[in-house]
Design a protein around this motif. Structure first.
Motif, PDB file in Angstrom:
ATOM      1  N   TYR A  20     -17.353 -21.252  13.372  1.00 19.82           N
ATOM      2  CA  TYR A  20     -17.296 -22.423  12.491  1.00 19.82           C
ATOM      3  C   TYR A  20     -17.384 -22.010  11.029  1.00 19.82           C
ATOM      4  CZ  TYR A  20     -18.478 -26.860  10.301  1.00 19.82           C
ATOM      5  OH  TYR A  20     -18.487 -27.967   9.486  1.00 19.82           O
ATOM      6  N   GLU A  21     -18.224 -21.021  10.725  1.00 18.62           N
ATOM      7  CA  GLU A  21     -18.275 -20.507   9.357  1.00 18.62           C
ATOM      8  C   GLU A  21     -16.926 -19.932   8.948  1.00 18.62           C
ATOM      9  OE1 GLU A  21     -21.839 -18.802   7.354  1.00 18.62           O
ATOM     10  OE2 GLU A  21     -22.376 -18.245   9.397  1.00 18.62           O
ATOM     11  N   ALA A  22     -16.257 -19.245   9.881  1.00 19.28           N
ATOM     12  CA  ALA A  22     -14.934 -18.694   9.579  1.00 19.28           C
ATOM     13  C   ALA A  22     -13.933 -19.807   9.320  1.00 19.28           C
ATOM     14  CB  ALA A  22     -14.466 -17.810  10.734  1.00 19.28           C
ATOM     15  N   ALA A  23     -14.045 -20.897  10.084  1.00 22.53           N
ATOM     16  CA  ALA A  23     -13.113 -22.016   9.935  1.00 22.53           C
ATOM     17  C   ALA A  23     -13.306 -22.747   8.615  1.00 22.53           C
ATOM     18  CB  ALA A  23     -13.282 -22.994  11.098  1.00 22.53           C
ATOM     19  N   THR A  24     -14.505 -22.676   8.047  1.00 22.94           N
ATOM     20  CA  THR A  24     -14.798 -23.369   6.786  1.00 22.94           C
ATOM     21  C   THR A  24     -15.029 -22.379   5.648  1.00 22.94           C
ATOM     22  OG1 THR A  24     -17.155 -23.475   7.398  1.00 22.94           O
ATOM     23  CG2 THR A  24     -15.782 -25.363   7.965  1.00 22.94           C
ATOM     24  N   ALA A  25     -14.492 -21.167   5.793  1.00 22.72           N
ATOM     25  CA  ALA A  25     -14.707 -20.135   4.773  1.00 22.72           C
ATOM     26  C   ALA A  25     -14.134 -20.534   3.428  1.00 22.72           C
ATOM     27  CB  ALA A  25     -14.101 -18.805   5.238  1.00 22.72           C
ATOM     28  N   ASP A  26     -13.086 -21.364   3.440  1.00 26.34           N
ATOM     29  CA  ASP A  26     -12.473 -21.799   2.174  1.00 26.34           C
ATOM     30  C   ASP A  26     -13.393 -22.720   1.384  1.00 26.34           C
ATOM     31  OD1 ASP A  26     -12.126 -23.670   4.267  1.00 26.34           O
ATOM     32  OD2 ASP A  26     -10.530 -24.678   3.165  1.00 26.34           O
ATOM     33  N   LEU A  27     -14.398 -23.324   2.049  1.00 27.30           N
ATOM     34  CA  LEU A  27     -15.345 -24.203   1.374  1.00 27.30           C
ATOM     35  C   LEU A  27     -16.534 -23.436   0.803  1.00 27.30           C
ATOM     36  CD1 LEU A  27     -15.452 -27.110   3.992  1.00 27.30           C
ATOM     37  CD2 LEU A  27     -14.018 -26.927   1.953  1.00 27.30           C
ATOM     38  N   ASP A  28     -16.647 -22.160   1.188  1.00 25.15           N
ATOM     39  CA  ASP A  28     -17.733 -21.295   0.741  1.00 25.15           C
ATOM     40  C   ASP A  28     -19.102 -21.870   1.108  1.00 25.15           C
ATOM     41  OD1 ASP A  28     -18.626 -18.914  -0.371  1.00 25.15           O
ATOM     42  OD2 ASP A  28     -18.934 -19.790  -2.360  1.00 25.15           O
ATOM     43  N   ASP A  29     -19.206 -22.467   2.280  1.00 23.31           N
ATOM     44  CA  ASP A  29     -20.467 -22.983   2.792  1.00 23.31           C
ATOM     45  C   ASP A  29     -20.966 -22.091   3.924  1.00 23.31           C
ATOM     46  OD1 ASP A  29     -20.661 -25.149   1.055  1.00 23.31           O
ATOM     47  OD2 ASP A  29     -19.411 -26.403   2.333  1.00 23.31           O
ATOM     48  N   ASN A  30     -22.214 -22.318   4.324  1.00 26.49           N
ATOM     49  CA  ASN A  30     -22.818 -21.441   5.312  1.00 26.49           C
ATOM     50  C   ASN A  30     -23.676 -22.220   6.292  1.00 26.49           C
ATOM     51  OD1 ASN A  30     -22.168 -18.721   3.949  1.00 26.49           O
ATOM     52  ND2 ASN A  30     -23.237 -19.820   2.323  1.00 26.49           N
ATOM     53  N   ASN A  31     -23.798 -21.677   7.495  1.00 23.61           N
ATOM     54  CA  ASN A  31     -24.786 -22.160   8.452  1.00 23.61           C
ATOM     55  C   ASN A  31     -26.131 -21.537   8.091  1.00 23.61           C
ATOM     56  OD1 ASN A  31     -22.636 -23.316   9.839  1.00 23.61           O
ATOM     57  ND2 ASN A  31     -22.452 -21.618  11.268  1.00 23.61           N
ATOM     58  N   ILE A  32     -27.189 -22.324   8.174  1.00 27.78           N
ATOM     59  CA  ILE A  32     -28.524 -21.797   7.885  1.00 27.78           C
ATOM     60  C   ILE A  32     -29.533 -22.399   8.863  1.00 27.78           C
ATOM     61  CG2 ILE A  32     -28.052 -21.447   5.414  1.00 27.78           C
ATOM     62  CD1 ILE A  32     -29.651 -23.994   4.846  1.00 27.78           C
ATOM     63  N   ILE A  33     -30.708 -21.776   8.926  1.00 26.37           N
ATOM     64  CA  ILE A  33     -31.806 -22.351   9.692  1.00 26.37           C
ATOM     65  C   ILE A  33     -32.300 -23.591   8.948  1.00 26.37           C
ATOM     66  CG2 ILE A  33     -34.143 -21.961  10.556  1.00 26.37           C
ATOM     67  CD1 ILE A  33     -32.013 -20.363  12.038  1.00 26.37           C
ATOM     68  N   ASP A  34     -32.542 -24.672   9.673  1.00 31.21           N
ATOM     69  CA  ASP A  34     -33.022 -25.919   9.083  1.00 31.21           C
ATOM     70  C   ASP A  34     -34.525 -25.788   8.788  1.00 31.21           C
ATOM     71  OD1 ASP A  34     -33.874 -28.464   8.468  1.00 31.21           O
ATOM     72  OD2 ASP A  34     -32.846 -29.453  10.123  1.00 31.21           O
ATOM     73  N   PRO A  35     -34.901 -25.601   7.509  1.00 35.97           N
ATOM     74  CA  PRO A  35     -36.321 -25.391   7.203  1.00 35.97           C
ATOM     75  C   PRO A  35     -37.162 -26.646   7.418  1.00 35.97           C
ATOM     76  CG  PRO A  35     -35.048 -25.608   5.170  1.00 35.97           C
ATOM     77  CD  PRO A  35     -34.057 -25.586   6.293  1.00 35.97           C
ATOM     78  N   TYR A  36     -36.576 -27.814   7.233  1.00 39.50           N
ATOM     79  CA  TYR A  36     -37.319 -29.062   7.414  1.00 39.50           C
ATOM     80  C   TYR A  36     -37.657 -29.281   8.888  1.00 39.50           C
ATOM     81  CZ  TYR A  36     -35.633 -29.878   2.682  1.00 39.50           C
ATOM     82  OH  TYR A  36     -35.359 -29.759   1.344  1.00 39.50           O
ATOM     83  N   HIS A  37     -36.725 -28.940   9.760  1.00 36.58           N
ATOM     84  CA  HIS A  37     -36.987 -29.090  11.200  1.00 36.58           C
ATOM     85  C   HIS A  37     -38.038 -28.087  11.659  1.00 36.58           C
ATOM     86  CE1 HIS A  37     -35.545 -31.048  14.894  1.00 36.58           C
ATOM     87  NE2 HIS A  37     -35.862 -29.921  15.500  1.00 36.58           N
ATOM     88  N   LEU A  38     -37.964 -26.884  11.138  1.00 36.90           N
ATOM     89  CA  LEU A  38     -38.946 -25.851  11.498  1.00 36.90           C
ATOM     90  C   LEU A  38     -40.350 -26.272  11.066  1.00 36.90           C
ATOM     91  CD1 LEU A  38     -39.390 -23.014  12.669  1.00 36.90           C
ATOM     92  CD2 LEU A  38     -38.966 -22.096  10.385  1.00 36.90           C
TER      93      LEU A  38
END
Length: 493
Positions: A223-241
């Motif tokens: 999914y990160e590869a599919a949205t690489a043009d947006l320069d966004d990233n998957n991250i750990i959700d700190p609020y949920h943790l």
């Protein structure tokens, strides 16, 4: 194609979970529907067994209790923005989607034109929809959105927007593309429902990233590869943790905007029902993977495909270097490179041996079949014909389409249709094969084998034509091309 995802389980579980979320909010839910509803081919590639229309079929189970509201940005209407995959404007796509939803038995709540500021084409679009009997609503720009919470959640903010009078317990808010304002529509409706004494809640439906898979699981990396043009990233959700002590995965933009969203919901409802962006989601995809190894393998191949697509974009337009570099790093994270699929090396070897553009395809049994450019067929046509013969059990040396059938088509193209290329594209080859099937049973057997190629990977030593690429896509064959053109021209169709 090996199956790694239980589609029937997904449809049943997802519908049940949405019903539970509706009950949680006292009987009314605004569901922000992200991603593609009817043609989610990315999901079907990384989760083999996931049907491209799974989400739509899931909504069919909720049809009696659901209606659909469309959001479309007035600026997108003004600029004539188009969907890159099917080539139609966002405005036309709303009508297309509306027809599909109605065909599923879902009620249409109307169209919200967001960020409306009197744009002439948006006014004309509004008039057109009204004449068609479609309810249209205006939502206006709000100064300081999304951070000026006190202004936004007031009569001078959301209170100025038209109130969409919905009737069903589930209101699906969808759009023809990103940036259409789905979230703002949902929150504006919560504000106005609350003013009218109606209890309602909000939830978000995004397929990716999959919250209950590891951050670096190939499905999430794809999914990160599919949205690489947006320069966004998957991250750990700190609020949920922090709130639940559970590690989950979310999108960086959703995590960044969560404090503002939570403040808005507290202003509207008195308190936020959610403690994290993960809490807002209703995605059950991760619970329906039945063979993780198959999904990991499919996702690795998808990351590679995205790499070749980015490289092709650079060759075509001279841009996307950052996108290519990012996907290259993602490939390393999952331990693959350009030669991971043996069809890639086979295509290059075939070109080296023949001196002509070539292609190779990995078939369902793991074997490799190749094809090269000939006097009558382009590389894509040659490969497709050879692959069909192989899966149909027809000997390679057997002619299922004679030269006498192919040559007149090439003559027609060059002599009457003013084409410089006499070689047949894939669609023309299939038509010739279809005509031959009237008198040749083997040709009929080969045509029937087209469904066997769905999900296969094809690699080419050059960039193939858009026509060939479109035919392969319709057949469900995944395509990767070396980032070079067959001819050294300045202009390539």
């Amino acid at each position: 194609m090996q199956i790694g995802f239980d589609n029937d389980k997904y449809i049943e579980m997802q519908a049940r979970h949405i019903r539970e979320r509706i009950a949680q909010f006292g009987g009314k839910l605004y569901l922000e529907f992200g991603g593609k509803l009817f043609d989610d081919y990315h999901a079907s590639r990384v989760l083999p067994g996931f049907a491209p229309d799974s989400k739509a079929r899931m909504l069919e189970q909720l049809a009696c209790d659901a209606e659909v509201v469309f959001a479309i940005n007035a600026n997108d209407i003004e600029q004539g923005k188009r969907r890159s995959d099917i080539g139609i404007t966002y405005g036309e796509d709303v009508l297309r989607l509306m027809d599909v939803f109605r065909g599923m038995g879902l009620a249409i709540g109307g169209v919200v034109i967001t960020r409306f500021a009197g744009q002439p084409k948006a006014v004309a679009y509004e008039s057109r929809l009204s004449q068609m009997g479609i309810s249209v609503y205006r939502h206006y720009p709000i100064a300081g959105y999304p951070t000026a919470v006190d202004l936004i959640v007031s009569d001078e903010g959301f209170g100025k927007n038209d109130y969409v009078k919905t009737k069903k317990s589930l209101v699906v808010v969808t759009a023809p593309g990103p940036g259409s304002g789905k979230l703002a529509v949902c929150l504006s409706q919560l504000f106005n429902e609350h003013k009218h004494g109606v209890k309602a809640g909000y939830a978000k439906f995004e397929t990716f990233p999959v919250w209950n898979l590891p951050l670096k699981h190939p499905v999430n990396v794809a999914y990160e590869a599919a949205t690489a043009d947006l320069d966004d990233n998957n991250i750990i959700d700190p609020y949920h943790l922090e709130a639940h002590g559970e590690v989950t995965v979310n999108y960086n933009r959703d995590v960044e905007t969560f404090p503002v969203l939570k403040a808005m919901m507290e202003s509207i409802l008195g308190e936020s029902p959610y403690q994290s962006p993960t809490d807002m989601g209703v995605n059950m995809v991760g619970n329906c993977i039945c063979d993780d190894e198959v999904c990991q393998e499919a996702s690795k191949n998808e990351i590679i495909r995205r790499y070749f697509q980015a490289a092709e974009k650079i060759e075509r337009g001279g841009q996307c270097e950052g996108e290519l570099a990012k996907i290259g790093l993602l490939m390393r994270e999952v331990g693959v490179d350009e030669n991971y699929n043996p069809a890639h090396a086979a295509a290059l070897l075939k070109e080296e041996a023949s001196g002509l553009p070539a292609g190779a395809m990995m078939l369902p049994d793991g074997s490799i079949v190749t094809g090269k450019t000939t006097e009558l067929l382009g590389a894509a046509s040659s490969l497709l014909l050879n692959a069909l013969k192989r899966v149909a059990g027809v000997a390679d040396e057997t002619y299922v389409v004679s030269d006498e059938a192919l040559s007149p088509i090439g003559h027609l193209k060059t002599s009457y249709l003013r084409s410089r290329n006499p070689r047949l594209h894939s669609d023309e080859t299939l038509l010739a094969l279809s005509i031959s099937s009237a008198t040749n049973p083997l040709a009929q057997r080969v045509i029937a084998a087209t469904k066997e190629l769905r999900g296969c990977d094809a690699y080419f030593s050059v960039i193939i034509s858009r026509t060939d690429e479109a035919v392969y896509k319709k057949l469900g064959i995944n395509v990767c091309c070396e980032p070079k053109f067959e001819r050294g021209s300045f202009y390539h169709r």
